[in-house]
Design an enzyme around this catalytic site. Sequence first.
Site: not given
Length: 290
Positions: A48, A137, A164
């Site tokens: 993001t 992740y 994550k």
Amino acid sequence: MDLATPAIIPALLTPFRPDGAVDRDALRAHVGWLIDHRVDAIMPCGTTGETALLSDDEVLEVVEAVIAAAGGRVPVITHVGRPGTLPTIELGRRALDAGADAVAAVVPYYHPLEPELILDHYRALMDGLGAERVLAYCIPSHSNNVLDPAGLATLAREGLAGFKDSTLDAGDHDAYVAALREVDRDDFLLFVGLGALLVQSISAGSAGAVVGIANLRPDLCVGVRDALRDGRDDEAERLQASSRAEQDAIRFQDLKRETADRLRTEAGIEYGPHMRAPLGAAGRPAAQRA
């Protein structure tokens, strides 16, 4: 890393000035606003945050600004993942030296990798940076490669601090939860990367969520967290449904613009709404920024 769970962690946006430079003032103001809304930690420079469009020096610029804005009030977990192992270790060292509490690293992307090579990558990060400060992740939509549940369990047994999960799939998340249950690590930090799975994930024992929508609606995300902490499961489901509706309605490209609108309206924070070129107008020649 001292982190109350379940936790809400914004997958932080990166604001840019029109010329494409990082807007440190807007970044610090946004972090302060998020902390005022009671988020539990901050994760800058992830997907993001347009990580693949940032140079290593810019990652450090963002990290330093976020750490200064957080002022020790919440942990800062910096994403440092790069396609190569050595560049990831080097950037991770710089981030930790700058004061980050921990680092996260996406599964190496671009070149297809065999599962054992992925494990070796994370083992090198754990050796070079300290296993207790490294999170993995996984975001298959942005990578040729996946850290599967069996591989995650192996790394958890070897000391990996957390993970994550951005597979965005409820079944995949359940498989990670089941694999980690066999490891029996109460201190392992499993985060889900989709707000719509937060209740399911926390109910199964995860540490919380790292989500982009928390940039815009920390109030909704924190409301789900508080309801779950207090045992108000029906309210948590209702709030999550609201969050899911908002996430489903917003495109990734629009998240920064809507965040900028809210920050300007509610807090008087001027925040550049554009993503960086080629995703957006920030950094394009002036004649092309319309």
